[in-house]
Design a protein around this motif. Sequence first.
Motif, PDB file in Angstrom:
ATOM      1  N   UNK A 289      -7.077   6.022  -0.213  1.00 22.09           N
ATOM      2  CA  UNK A 289      -7.085   7.139  -1.179  1.00 22.09           C
ATOM      3  C   UNK A 289      -7.606   8.439  -0.559  1.00 22.09           C
ATOM      4  N   UNK A 290      -8.225   8.312   0.619  1.00 21.29           N
ATOM      5  CA  UNK A 290      -8.680   9.536   1.314  1.00 21.29           C
ATOM      6  C   UNK A 290      -7.777   9.876   2.492  1.00 21.29           C
ATOM      7  N   UNK A 291      -6.579   9.318   2.465  1.00 17.35           N
ATOM      8  CA  UNK A 291      -5.573   9.584   3.512  1.00 17.35           C
ATOM      9  C   UNK A 291      -5.963   9.069   4.888  1.00 17.35           C
ATOM     10  N   UNK A 292      -6.843   8.044   4.917  1.00 21.50           N
ATOM     11  CA  UNK A 292      -7.240   7.468   6.210  1.00 21.50           C
ATOM     12  C   UNK A 292      -6.414   6.213   6.472  1.00 21.50           C
ATOM     13  N   UNK A 293      -5.933   6.050   7.732  1.00 23.67           N
ATOM     14  CA  UNK A 293      -5.148   4.862   8.051  1.00 23.67           C
ATOM     15  C   UNK A 293      -5.939   3.586   7.798  1.00 23.67           C
TER      16      UNK A 293
ATOM     17  N   UNK B 221       0.823  -1.202   0.000  1.00 18.87           N
ATOM     18  CA  UNK B 221       0.000   0.000   0.000  1.00 18.87           C
ATOM     19  C   UNK B 221       0.864   1.262   0.000  1.00 18.87           C
ATOM     20  N   UNK B 222       0.191   2.386  -0.245  1.00 15.91           N
ATOM     21  CA  UNK B 222       0.843   3.686  -0.078  1.00 15.91           C
ATOM     22  C   UNK B 222       1.064   3.907   1.416  1.00 15.91           C
ATOM     23  N   UNK B 223       2.216   4.476   1.774  1.00 13.88           N
ATOM     24  CA  UNK B 223       2.485   4.753   3.193  1.00 13.88           C
ATOM     25  C   UNK B 223       2.973   6.198   3.360  1.00 13.88           C
ATOM     26  N   UNK B 224       2.783   6.715   4.573  1.00 13.45           N
ATOM     27  CA  UNK B 224       3.351   8.026   4.899  1.00 13.45           C
ATOM     28  C   UNK B 224       4.235   7.876   6.136  1.00 13.45           C
ATOM     29  N   UNK B 225       5.233   8.733   6.247  1.00  9.15           N
ATOM     30  CA  UNK B 225       6.111   8.716   7.417  1.00  9.15           C
ATOM     31  C   UNK B 225       5.365   9.347   8.581  1.00  9.15           C
ATOM     32  N   UNK B 226       5.199   8.583   9.667  1.00  9.13           N
ATOM     33  CA  UNK B 226       4.523   9.134  10.849  1.00  9.13           C
ATOM     34  C   UNK B 226       5.538   9.717  11.818  1.00  9.13           C
ATOM     35  N   UNK B 227       6.692   9.061  11.968  1.00  6.52           N
ATOM     36  CA  UNK B 227       7.707   9.599  12.880  1.00  6.52           C
ATOM     37  C   UNK B 227       9.073   9.001  12.589  1.00  6.52           C
ATOM     38  N   UNK B 228      10.071   9.751  13.047  1.00  4.03           N
ATOM     39  CA  UNK B 228      11.475   9.361  12.900  1.00  4.03           C
ATOM     40  C   UNK B 228      12.086   9.398  14.296  1.00  4.03           C
TER      41      UNK B 228
END
Length: 171
Positions: free
Chosen positions: A119-123, A52-59
Amino acid sequence: MSTSKKPSESFTVMNEIVLPNDTNTLNNLMGGRLLHWMDIVAAIAAQKHSNNIVVTASVDGVSFKEAIRLGDVVTLQAYVTRSFNSSMEVYIEVFAQNIPRNEQYKCNDAYYTFVAIDSRNRPIPVPTLEPETEDEKLKYEGALRRRQIRLVMAGKLDKDQATELKAYLNE
Ligand SMILES: CC(C)(COP(=O)(O)OP(=O)(O)OC[C@H]1O[C@@H](n2cnc3c(N)ncnc32)[C@H](O)[C@@H]1OP(=O)(O)O)[C@@H](O)C(=O)NCCC(=O)NCCS
């Protein structure tokens, strides 16, 4: 979608060569460029785990122990150490190599957290992780404590609910 995956299924290797535009005035790799490369290799690993598409939540805190020099080859390795509901912890190791001098050394490592989104940026839910090796099992066990530290720091978890963290500090 498979409900469980192994760390080896997300294992990702990325190579870069340090070019003049990547360096500071000391001819060493800029920390920001390395963080960028770490973000990319870790995001690919998280995509492989979640499909899936992923986004960085934290580093998590990254220390730069060794300078990486102009012309060095940087090898970044990443894999998912544990998944939760929609989030995945990814472990990244960075090595530098001076090929003409036949020198290779580990520069640093870090944990990044990614969230799979629709696609709506929901986890959205991701497969669970089944560690295989002893090292993978250790990282898997520690991941819950590291998650609680992150969420307390981000103001998303009350410190009284950080049970793993409290148990660890009282050990
Ligand atoms: C990450 C993000 C999707 C979380 O969304 P949210 O509305 O806060 O959703 P929730 O609170 O329900 O959390 C969803 C998951 O993210 C995790 N999460 C949220 N903040 C986190 C943080 N600071 N560190 C680690 N994990 C975090 C939660 O633990 C949860 O994981 P789980 O589903 O496995 O339990 C959202 O904050 C976001 O889109 N951030 C921007 C991402 C981005 O653009 N990154 C690139 C940087 S420019």
